[in-house]
Design a protein around this motif. Structure first.
Motif, PDB file in Angstrom:
ATOM      1  N   ALA A   1     -15.862  55.091   8.104  1.00  0.00           N
ATOM      2  CA  ALA A   1     -16.851  55.949   7.451  1.00  0.00           C
ATOM      3  C   ALA A   1     -17.302  57.076   8.383  1.00  0.00           C
ATOM      4  O   ALA A   1     -17.667  56.828   9.537  1.00  0.00           O
ATOM      5  CB  ALA A   1     -18.060  55.124   7.016  1.00  0.00           C
ATOM      6  N   LEU A   2     -17.263  58.302   7.859  1.00  0.00           N
ATOM      7  CA  LEU A   2     -17.707  59.479   8.594  1.00  0.00           C
ATOM      8  C   LEU A   2     -18.993  59.989   7.968  1.00  0.00           C
ATOM      9  O   LEU A   2     -19.042  60.221   6.756  1.00  0.00           O
ATOM     10  CB  LEU A   2     -16.641  60.578   8.534  1.00  0.00           C
ATOM     11  CG  LEU A   2     -15.200  60.150   8.815  1.00  0.00           C
ATOM     12  CD1 LEU A   2     -14.248  61.308   8.595  1.00  0.00           C
ATOM     13  CD2 LEU A   2     -15.081  59.614  10.231  1.00  0.00           C
ATOM     14  N   SER A   3     -20.011  60.177   8.759  1.00  0.00           N
ATOM     15  CA  SER A   3     -21.312  60.620   8.254  1.00  0.00           C
ATOM     16  C   SER A   3     -21.702  61.957   8.883  1.00  0.00           C
ATOM     17  O   SER A   3     -21.104  62.402   9.863  1.00  0.00           O
ATOM     18  CB  SER A   3     -22.389  59.578   8.558  1.00  0.00           C
ATOM     19  OG  SER A   3     -22.060  58.333   7.962  1.00  0.00           O
ATOM     20  N   ASP A   4     -22.717  62.576   8.291  1.00  0.00           N
ATOM     21  CA  ASP A   4     -23.289  63.825   8.801  1.00  0.00           C
ATOM     22  C   ASP A   4     -22.273  64.959   8.854  1.00  0.00           C
ATOM     23  O   ASP A   4     -22.323  65.822   9.741  1.00  0.00           O
ATOM     24  CB  ASP A   4     -23.904  63.614  10.193  1.00  0.00           C
ATOM     25  CG  ASP A   4     -25.002  62.568  10.185  1.00  0.00           C
ATOM     26  OD1 ASP A   4     -25.777  62.537   9.210  1.00  0.00           O
ATOM     27  OD2 ASP A   4     -25.076  61.774  11.140  1.00  0.00           O
ATOM     28  N   LEU A   5     -21.338  64.965   7.914  1.00  0.00           N
ATOM     29  CA  LEU A   5     -20.393  66.075   7.826  1.00  0.00           C
ATOM     30  C   LEU A   5     -21.084  67.284   7.199  1.00  0.00           C
ATOM     31  O   LEU A   5     -22.012  67.135   6.403  1.00  0.00           O
ATOM     32  CB  LEU A   5     -19.187  65.677   6.980  1.00  0.00           C
ATOM     33  CG  LEU A   5     -18.297  64.557   7.536  1.00  0.00           C
ATOM     34  CD1 LEU A   5     -17.213  64.201   6.533  1.00  0.00           C
ATOM     35  CD2 LEU A   5     -17.680  64.965   8.865  1.00  0.00           C
TER      36      LEU A   5
ATOM     37  N   GLY B   1      -7.744  45.135  19.177  1.00  0.00           N
ATOM     38  CA  GLY B   1      -8.601  44.077  18.668  1.00  0.00           C
ATOM     39  C   GLY B   1      -9.580  44.582  17.625  1.00  0.00           C
ATOM     40  O   GLY B   1      -9.542  45.760  17.230  1.00  0.00           O
ATOM     41  N   PRO B   2     -10.475  43.721  17.161  1.00  0.00           N
ATOM     42  CA  PRO B   2     -11.466  44.092  16.145  1.00  0.00           C
ATOM     43  C   PRO B   2     -12.319  45.267  16.616  1.00  0.00           C
ATOM     44  O   PRO B   2     -12.660  45.375  17.795  1.00  0.00           O
ATOM     45  CB  PRO B   2     -12.307  42.821  15.982  1.00  0.00           C
ATOM     46  CG  PRO B   2     -11.409  41.719  16.430  1.00  0.00           C
ATOM     47  CD  PRO B   2     -10.571  42.302  17.535  1.00  0.00           C
ATOM     48  N   VAL B   3     -12.672  46.139  15.685  1.00  0.00           N
ATOM     49  CA  VAL B   3     -13.446  47.317  16.030  1.00  0.00           C
ATOM     50  C   VAL B   3     -14.451  47.597  14.922  1.00  0.00           C
ATOM     51  O   VAL B   3     -14.168  47.366  13.745  1.00  0.00           O
ATOM     52  CB  VAL B   3     -12.513  48.533  16.254  1.00  0.00           C
ATOM     53  CG1 VAL B   3     -11.742  48.872  14.999  1.00  0.00           C
ATOM     54  CG2 VAL B   3     -13.282  49.744  16.747  1.00  0.00           C
ATOM     55  N   THR B   4     -15.630  48.054  15.300  1.00  0.00           N
ATOM     56  CA  THR B   4     -16.663  48.377  14.314  1.00  0.00           C
ATOM     57  C   THR B   4     -17.084  49.841  14.368  1.00  0.00           C
ATOM     58  O   THR B   4     -17.851  50.291  13.522  1.00  0.00           O
ATOM     59  CB  THR B   4     -17.911  47.503  14.525  1.00  0.00           C
ATOM     60  OG1 THR B   4     -18.400  47.704  15.860  1.00  0.00           O
ATOM     61  CG2 THR B   4     -17.579  46.029  14.312  1.00  0.00           C
ATOM     62  N   ALA B   5     -16.586  50.590  15.369  1.00  0.00           N
ATOM     63  CA  ALA B   5     -16.953  52.002  15.471  1.00  0.00           C
ATOM     64  C   ALA B   5     -15.995  52.695  16.420  1.00  0.00           C
ATOM     65  O   ALA B   5     -15.328  52.069  17.253  1.00  0.00           O
ATOM     66  CB  ALA B   5     -18.393  52.157  15.959  1.00  0.00           C
ATOM     67  N   GLY B   6     -15.935  54.022  16.297  1.00  0.00           N
ATOM     68  CA  GLY B   6     -15.136  54.860  17.183  1.00  0.00           C
ATOM     69  C   GLY B   6     -15.869  56.173  17.397  1.00  0.00           C
ATOM     70  O   GLY B   6     -17.050  56.299  17.077  1.00  0.00           O
ATOM     71  N   ARG B   7     -15.170  57.158  17.915  1.00  0.00           N
ATOM     72  CA  ARG B   7     -15.791  58.457  18.158  1.00  0.00           C
ATOM     73  C   ARG B   7     -16.069  59.166  16.829  1.00  0.00           C
ATOM     74  O   ARG B   7     -15.157  59.627  16.162  1.00  0.00           O
ATOM     75  CB  ARG B   7     -14.876  59.320  19.020  1.00  0.00           C
ATOM     76  CG  ARG B   7     -14.742  58.839  20.461  1.00  0.00           C
ATOM     77  CD  ARG B   7     -13.763  59.711  21.227  1.00  0.00           C
ATOM     78  NE  ARG B   7     -12.439  59.659  20.631  1.00  0.00           N
ATOM     79  CZ  ARG B   7     -11.423  60.429  21.020  1.00  0.00           C
ATOM     80  NH1 ARG B   7     -11.598  61.327  21.973  1.00  0.00           N
ATOM     81  NH2 ARG B   7     -10.240  60.318  20.438  1.00  0.00           N
ATOM     82  N   GLY B   8     -17.337  59.198  16.428  1.00  0.00           N
ATOM     83  CA  GLY B   8     -17.717  59.901  15.217  1.00  0.00           C
ATOM     84  C   GLY B   8     -17.552  59.110  13.943  1.00  0.00           C
ATOM     85  O   GLY B   8     -17.709  59.660  12.851  1.00  0.00           O
ATOM     86  N   TRP B   9     -17.269  57.823  14.039  1.00  0.00           N
ATOM     87  CA  TRP B   9     -17.138  57.026  12.820  1.00  0.00           C
ATOM     88  C   TRP B   9     -17.653  55.607  13.043  1.00  0.00           C
ATOM     89  O   TRP B   9     -17.778  55.135  14.157  1.00  0.00           O
ATOM     90  CB  TRP B   9     -15.688  56.991  12.336  1.00  0.00           C
ATOM     91  CG  TRP B   9     -14.686  56.348  13.273  1.00  0.00           C
ATOM     92  CD1 TRP B   9     -13.952  56.965  14.253  1.00  0.00           C
ATOM     93  CD2 TRP B   9     -14.296  54.964  13.307  1.00  0.00           C
ATOM     94  NE1 TRP B   9     -13.149  56.058  14.898  1.00  0.00           N
ATOM     95  CE2 TRP B   9     -13.328  54.824  14.332  1.00  0.00           C
ATOM     96  CE3 TRP B   9     -14.673  53.836  12.580  1.00  0.00           C
ATOM     97  CZ2 TRP B   9     -12.729  53.604  14.647  1.00  0.00           C
ATOM     98  CZ3 TRP B   9     -14.069  52.603  12.892  1.00  0.00           C
ATOM     99  CH2 TRP B   9     -13.120  52.512  13.900  1.00  0.00           C
ATOM    100  N   SER B  10     -17.929  54.942  11.910  1.00  0.00           N
ATOM    101  CA  SER B  10     -18.357  53.546  11.942  1.00  0.00           C
ATOM    102  C   SER B  10     -17.630  52.794  10.837  1.00  0.00           C
ATOM    103  O   SER B  10     -17.032  53.399   9.938  1.00  0.00           O
ATOM    104  CB  SER B  10     -19.872  53.431  11.755  1.00  0.00           C
ATOM    105  OG  SER B  10     -20.266  54.005  10.516  1.00  0.00           O
TER     106      SER B  10
END
Length: 264
Positions: free
Chosen positions: A94-98, A51-60
């Motif tokens: 999107a992955l941040s804080d890399l 289904g619809p998703v707005t975030a996962g492990r380490g990403w948004s």
């Protein structure tokens, strides 16, 4: 007594040798290699609910007139991510804080774009974008453009908002095919601000750009200090044809070394 003295002397010599022996030379390099080549990010979407998703492990999700949805895998195994946009919208993971060591990294992902634009002329699209907070430069190691003179869409590396301007170095020798899965890799190498692209395991040397060789102004092309990567779909021109787009993505890995798994 002579035998006992000999045994004691031998034990004493062995202890001294152990104390004098330095740590193995491989210990430090192994630790450095593990740091340099550590996996920065990994996602196959199998543990996310459908289904619809707005975030996962380490990403948004980063969207505008777009959405992300977890769906059953096309092969009947596992799950994959569908990114949908309307018009010139965007839909990114999107992955941040890399903080890639040496400001360099590899990426691998499997993707399928259902349809590419056929209008307007020179319609420009992006699938991967890397950036940093120190300078505004956007590096686009994976994207392309609709080329009306060749009646097709072609892969190209690009950049924007930096000293070299807004450009996409597409090549007609690298056609983008709709409706089929591709295994795509790219390498961002800060030693020469070099971007290298691989399609289904094969290097595409015509798509390589670097400090002095790129598709923009005469200035040097230079990387920002990467701390963010976006993977997905964005088309920049208004009122495109078709009016909506779907991209499917799976098996995403970012690492300090080449991950592989894209062999022909």
């Amino acid at each position: 007594m002579t035998r006992m003295r000999k045994i004691a002397a031998a034990l004493l010599a062995a202890s001294a040798a152990l104390l004098a022996t330095p740590p193995t030379a491989s210990a430090t390099p192994t630790q450095h290699t593990a740091t340099r080549h550590r996996v920065l990010f990994k996602e196959n979407f199998d543990r996310l609910p459908l289904g619809p998703v707005t975030a996962g492990r380490g990403w948004s999700a980063d969207t505008s007139n777009g959405s992300l949805t977890v769906e059953p895998g096309a092969t009947g195994h596992g799950r994959e991510l569908r990114l949908h946009t309307e018009g010139n919208g965007r839909a990114f993971l999107a992955l941040s804080d890399l903080a890639p060591a040496g400001n360099s990294f590899w990426a691998r992902l499997r993707l399928r774009v259902d349809r590419f634009p056929t209008a307007p002329d020179w319609a420009h699209w992006t699938i991967a974008e890397a950036s940093g907070s120190d300078v505004p430069t956007l590096v686009r190691p994976l994207g392309g453009q609709y080329v009306p003179t060749s009646q097709g869409n072609f892969w190209g590396v690009g950049s924007d908002l930096g000293p070299t301007g807004d450009w996409t170095a597409w090549k007609t020798s690298a056609p983008a095919t709709a409706g089929t899965w591709s295994c795509v890799e790219f390498h961002l190498d800060a030693t020469d601000n070099r971007v290298t692209v691989y399609l289904d395991g094969a290097e595409q040397p015509e798509l390589t750009v670097s400090t002095k060789q790129h598709g923009g102004a005469a200035d040097d092309f230079a990387f920002p200090h990467f701390d963010k990567v976006k993977l997905g779909w964005q088309l920049y021109q208004a009122d495109p044809t078709p009016s909506s787009y779907d991209m499917h993505m799976d098996d995403v890995v970012l690492s300090g070394e080449r991950v592989g798994g894209c062999g022909l």
